[in-house]
Scaffold this active site. Structure first.
Site, mmCIF file in Angstrom:
data_model
loop_
_atom_site.group_PDB
_atom_site.id
_atom_site.type_symbol
_atom_site.label_atom_id
_atom_site.label_comp_id
_atom_site.label_asym_id
_atom_site.label_seq_id
_atom_site.Cartn_x
_atom_site.Cartn_y
_atom_site.Cartn_z
ATOM 1 N N SER A 24 0.990 -1.211 0.089
ATOM 2 C CA SER A 24 -0.137 0.078 0.049
ATOM 3 C C SER A 24 0.813 1.173 0.091
ATOM 4 O O SER A 24 2.155 1.258 0.507
ATOM 5 C CB SER A 24 -0.861 0.065 1.080
ATOM 6 O OG SER A 24 -1.638 1.244 1.277
ATOM 7 N N TYR B 147 -2.473 -0.904 10.575
ATOM 8 C CA TYR B 147 -2.580 -1.109 8.882
ATOM 9 C C TYR B 147 -1.217 -0.721 8.318
ATOM 10 O O TYR B 147 -0.597 -1.264 7.574
ATOM 11 C CB TYR B 147 -3.967 -0.411 8.266
ATOM 12 C CG TYR B 147 -3.811 -0.817 6.914
ATOM 13 C CD1 TYR B 147 -4.639 -1.969 6.288
ATOM 14 C CD2 TYR B 147 -3.636 0.331 5.729
ATOM 15 C CE1 TYR B 147 -4.374 -2.217 4.966
ATOM 16 C CE2 TYR B 147 -3.731 -0.019 4.378
ATOM 17 C CZ TYR B 147 -4.237 -1.259 4.229
ATOM 18 O OH TYR B 147 -4.257 -1.511 2.798
#
Length: 251
Positions: free
Chosen positions: A144, A157
């Site tokens: 990501s 995350y």
């Protein structure tokens, strides 16, 4: 047909990005198996394995035995494993002071340890098989942009995705000589059918402000990049973290 007769295992393949990758790989000639804890399609529609006519293996990637079993099943059924896509992930949406130890552990267990466990099982299998040309097997991790810049209000995350980017480089370097290729795709804001915080108007506005391209991402955008890294078109590419972010990280 860039993946004709290649055997691919896609974790998190029931929904979103994983579903799009599975569909693209099938369209390119691959034999695809998806590994997920559920068959429910988050964005709606027919279960992915039924829609594509492929196999679904019930797998919690945070459980070592289930990761080993998923890879073993693919190899037993199809004779080899050419491509592993590590897409399975969860989000929490809490900053440091609101994140409990249990929540932290769960996010890291799925997003990072799951990637480690699946990659370890896959590399073991790949090293035991004959190469196709120069390559014994390929791993495509889904990282990501939030593994490189802060994920606002989501410490677990972002930290997990930073770990995925590092793991990608480490596996690529350690096993290049044995014919293992390992890369990652780092998506920006991708609209996948998630609800809640993912589509909160403030979060959408933030993502639109950060993204130079005049729309946010679609799962198919990530699937195209995953296809490239899984194919022989990426013959001399390993250890890379390919941005698919509409220019987010260039801004």
């Amino acid at each position: 047909m860039r993946l004709k007769d290649r055997v691919a295992l896609v974790t998190g393949g029931a929904s979103g990005i994983g579903r799009a990758i599975a569909a693209r790989f099938v369209a390119e000639g691959a034999i695809v198996v998806i590994a997920d804890v559920t068959t429910v399609v988050r964005e709606g529609g027919q279960p992915t394995h039924e829609w594509l006519g492929i196999e679904h293996v019930q797998t919690d990637v945070s459980v070592e035995a289930e990761c080993e079993a998923a890879v073993a099943r693919v190899v037993a059924r199809h004779g080899r494993l050419d491509v592993l896509v590590n897409d399975a992930a969860i989000t929490l949406g809490k900053p440091l002071l609101d994140c409990s130890r249990e929540e932290w552990d769960r996010v890291l267990a799925v997003n990072l340890t799951g990637c480690f466990l699946m990659s370890r099982a896959a590399v073991r299998a790949m090293l035991a098989q004959a190469p196709r040309g120069e390559v014994r097997g390929r791993i495509v991790n889904i990282s990501s942009q939030h593994g490189m810049v802060a994920s606002p209000g989501d410490i677990a995350y972002g930290t997990s995705k930073a770990g995925v980017a590092y793991l990608t480089r480490q596996v690529a370097v350690d096993y290049a000589a044995q014919g293992i290729v390992c890369n990652a795709v780092a998506p920006g804001k991708i609209l996948t059918g998630k609800t809640g915080r993912a589509i909160d108007p403030a979060m959408i506005a933030y993502s639109e402000a950060r993204t130079p391209w005049p729309r946010l991402g679609r799962p198919e955008d990530v699937a195209g990049a995953a296809l490239f890294l899984a194919s022989d078109d990426a013959m001399y590419v390993t250890g890379e973290n390919l941005m698919v972010d509409g220019g987010w990280m260039a801004y």
